[in-house]
Design a protein around this motif. Structure first.
Motif, mmCIF file in Angstrom:
data_model
loop_
_atom_site.group_PDB
_atom_site.id
_atom_site.type_symbol
_atom_site.label_atom_id
_atom_site.label_comp_id
_atom_site.label_asym_id
_atom_site.label_seq_id
_atom_site.Cartn_x
_atom_site.Cartn_y
_atom_site.Cartn_z
ATOM 1 N N ILE A 59 4.979 -0.516 -3.901
ATOM 2 C CA ILE A 59 5.452 -1.867 -4.166
ATOM 3 C C ILE A 59 4.338 -2.886 -3.967
ATOM 4 C CG2 ILE A 59 7.065 -3.670 -3.388
ATOM 5 C CD1 ILE A 59 8.958 -1.415 -2.512
ATOM 6 N N ASP A 60 3.585 -2.716 -2.862
ATOM 7 C CA ASP A 60 2.522 -3.664 -2.524
ATOM 8 C C ASP A 60 1.290 -2.900 -2.028
ATOM 9 O OD1 ASP A 60 0.982 -5.819 -1.811
ATOM 10 O OD2 ASP A 60 2.084 -6.253 0.041
ATOM 11 N N PRO A 61 0.353 -2.579 -2.929
ATOM 12 C CA PRO A 61 -0.843 -1.804 -2.545
ATOM 13 C C PRO A 61 -1.707 -2.493 -1.499
ATOM 14 C CG PRO A 61 -0.564 -1.861 -4.931
ATOM 15 C CD PRO A 61 0.397 -2.861 -4.370
ATOM 16 N N ASP A 62 -1.572 -3.826 -1.349
ATOM 17 C CA ASP A 62 -2.400 -4.572 -0.398
ATOM 18 C C ASP A 62 -1.747 -4.742 0.966
ATOM 19 O OD1 ASP A 62 -4.364 -4.992 -2.362
ATOM 20 O OD2 ASP A 62 -3.256 -6.706 -3.162
ATOM 21 N N ALA A 63 -0.593 -4.130 1.170
ATOM 22 C CA ALA A 63 0.145 -4.318 2.431
ATOM 23 C C ALA A 63 -0.713 -3.979 3.642
ATOM 24 C CB ALA A 63 1.395 -3.456 2.422
ATOM 25 N N TYR A 64 -0.565 -4.794 4.689
ATOM 26 C CA TYR A 64 -1.264 -4.530 5.951
ATOM 27 C C TYR A 64 -0.230 -3.971 6.929
ATOM 28 C CZ TYR A 64 -4.329 -5.151 9.991
ATOM 29 O OH TYR A 64 -5.107 -4.929 11.098
ATOM 30 N N VAL A 65 -0.294 -2.652 7.150
ATOM 31 C CA VAL A 65 0.735 -1.947 7.932
ATOM 32 C C VAL A 65 0.099 -1.252 9.122
ATOM 33 C CG1 VAL A 65 2.616 -0.271 7.862
ATOM 34 C CG2 VAL A 65 1.996 -1.533 5.784
ATOM 35 N N LEU B 95 8.783 -6.441 11.752
ATOM 36 C CA LEU B 95 8.921 -5.258 12.602
ATOM 37 C C LEU B 95 10.033 -4.362 12.065
ATOM 38 C CD1 LEU B 95 8.568 -3.616 15.269
ATOM 39 C CD2 LEU B 95 10.235 -5.182 16.303
ATOM 40 N N VAL B 96 9.714 -3.081 11.906
ATOM 41 C CA VAL B 96 10.724 -2.093 11.522
ATOM 42 C C VAL B 96 10.848 -1.118 12.688
ATOM 43 C CG1 VAL B 96 11.466 -0.402 9.826
ATOM 44 C CG2 VAL B 96 10.039 -2.332 9.121
ATOM 45 N N VAL C 122 1.717 -9.025 8.149
ATOM 46 C CA VAL C 122 1.475 -7.777 8.862
ATOM 47 C C VAL C 122 2.817 -7.116 9.130
ATOM 48 C CG1 VAL C 122 1.441 -8.956 11.102
ATOM 49 C CG2 VAL C 122 0.420 -6.688 10.893
ATOM 50 N N LEU C 123 2.854 -5.807 8.991
ATOM 51 C CA LEU C 123 4.077 -5.043 9.219
ATOM 52 C C LEU C 123 3.831 -3.977 10.285
ATOM 53 C CD1 LEU C 123 6.939 -3.935 8.518
ATOM 54 C CD2 LEU C 123 5.849 -2.602 6.705
ATOM 55 N N PHE C 124 4.648 -3.997 11.336
ATOM 56 C CA PHE C 124 4.641 -2.927 12.338
ATOM 57 C C PHE C 124 5.784 -1.984 12.004
ATOM 58 C CE2 PHE C 124 2.551 -6.401 14.675
ATOM 59 C CZ PHE C 124 1.403 -5.748 15.087
ATOM 60 N N LEU C 125 5.445 -0.732 11.744
ATOM 61 C CA LEU C 125 6.422 0.227 11.232
ATOM 62 C C LEU C 125 6.525 1.451 12.136
ATOM 63 C CD1 LEU C 125 8.256 1.368 8.944
ATOM 64 C CD2 LEU C 125 6.158 2.106 7.783
ATOM 65 N N ASP C 126 7.727 1.693 12.649
ATOM 66 C CA ASP C 126 7.946 2.862 13.500
ATOM 67 C C ASP C 126 8.097 4.115 12.633
ATOM 68 O OD1 ASP C 126 8.408 4.338 15.797
ATOM 69 O OD2 ASP C 126 10.562 3.996 15.751
ATOM 70 N N ILE C 127 7.591 5.240 13.106
ATOM 71 C CA ILE C 127 7.705 6.491 12.353
ATOM 72 C C ILE C 127 9.124 7.051 12.433
ATOM 73 C CG2 ILE C 127 7.019 8.926 12.336
ATOM 74 C CD1 ILE C 127 4.214 8.090 12.956
ATOM 75 N N GLY C 128 9.727 7.004 13.627
ATOM 76 C CA GLY C 128 11.033 7.647 13.832
ATOM 77 C C GLY C 128 12.195 6.744 13.542
#
Length: 303
Positions: free
Chosen positions: A239-245, A176-177, A217-223
């Motif tokens: 860095i990782d073209p296969d990332a699941y975001v 989580l970001v 899996v990565l949950f990424l906040d915009i702000g």
């Protein structure tokens, strides 16, 4: 009693101009607090209380400027009432003295001087704001340089083994970001005892942590506070073209969603979100699906 403490200088100038045109006999008391050396933390609250005690609240307007100067507008000020008021408020600033720091104007007579005072204060604020913007721009440039340096010095071995480490890891890893503590807590509670969860609160930390963790899996906040989430997303896929975001944000407008999808995000969750929405996207992750299949096949072999 009207008390103004925000955007005071502009509002005060407009009010003074209005009185000059329509009610020139109105009075303005200028307290030059900026010229007094004092360290009284609650002086303004005490000043308001003394003002209420000495004058009719209904007719008062009090303006506190950014430099702490105070302007009190009313129809009924006289030199005698001002002297009496001075005796009541002087102890607030003791041992500093208010002598020479108080000036009474009849707005119709003193308009030119009052206008000049306000315009100078407005100009000073503009200069200060410009300096703040310049410092913020310099700080952002430095942060960007440091981010680029950190990315350039990132371990090549860690970058090139992201896919391998993710595949070989038996347990699912969610990342989580998000800089909002409330959202962090919600997700911690939602995933408790279900998935391993790592959290970082800024974009630079996200990129470094992603390389180290190789999450499923990565949950990424915009702000984010340092890098826009879209920028993080773009760098991440290099860095990782296969990332699941999966992106999420309180600002779920169409442009944000489209930009995130165009950059490669697999989904977008608007705030406030529910645990069910999080679990839906976690279960869609091909990396987590693969781990679940391996676990199931292993269980069948054991039986």
């Amino acid at each position: 009693m009207l008390v103004v403490t925000e955007k005071t200088e502009v509002t005060l100038l407009e009010t003074l101009r209005d009185y000059w045109e329509k009610s020139p006999t109105h009075r303005c008391l200028h307290l030059k607090i900026s010229q007094i050396e004092h360290d009284v933390p609650n002086w303004f609250d005490r000043l308001l209380e003394k003002t209420r005690q000495n004058f009719d609240e209904h007719n008062l307007q009090i303006y506190r400027c950014l430099d702490d100067d105070v302007f009190i507008l009313t129809r009924f000020f006289t030199h005698k009432s001002v002297e009496n008021f001075l005796q009541h408020i002087s102890p607030i600033f003791s041992p500093a003295t208010l002598n020479g720091a108080i000036e009474l104007h009849e707005i119709g007579v003193g308009w030119a001087k009052l206008r000049t005072i306000c315009e100078k204060k407005i100009e000073i604020i503009k200069i200060q704001n410009a300096e703040k913007r310049q410092k913020a721009a310099e700080k952002e440039a430095l942060l960007k340089m440091n981010r680029e340096k950190a990315l350039n010095t990132m371990s090549e071995d860690l970058v090139t083994t992201i896919a391998k480490r993710r595949e070989q890891r038996e347990t699912a890893e969610v990342m989580l970001v998000e800089d909002d503590l409330f959202s962090q807590k919600l997700i911690k509670n939602a995933l408790k005892n279900k998935y391993s969860l790592s959290i970082t609160g800024d974009g630079q930390g996200a990129l470094m942590s992603y390389v180290n963790k190789a999450p499923d899996v990565l949950f990424l906040d915009i702000g984010l506070p340092d890098i826009n989430g879209h920028e993080v997303l773009e760098k991440l896929f290099k860095i990782d073209p296969d990332a699941y975001v999966v992106m999420f944000s309180g600002n779920g407008d169409k442009d944000n969603v489209m930009q995130a999808m165009e950059l490669g995000a697999k989904g977008f969750i608007g705030k406030p979100f529910t645990p069910e929405k999080l679990m839906k996207y976690i279960q869609k992750s091909p990396f987590i699906n693969e781990k679940q299949k391996r676990e199931k096949n292993h269980g069948n072999l054991v039986h």
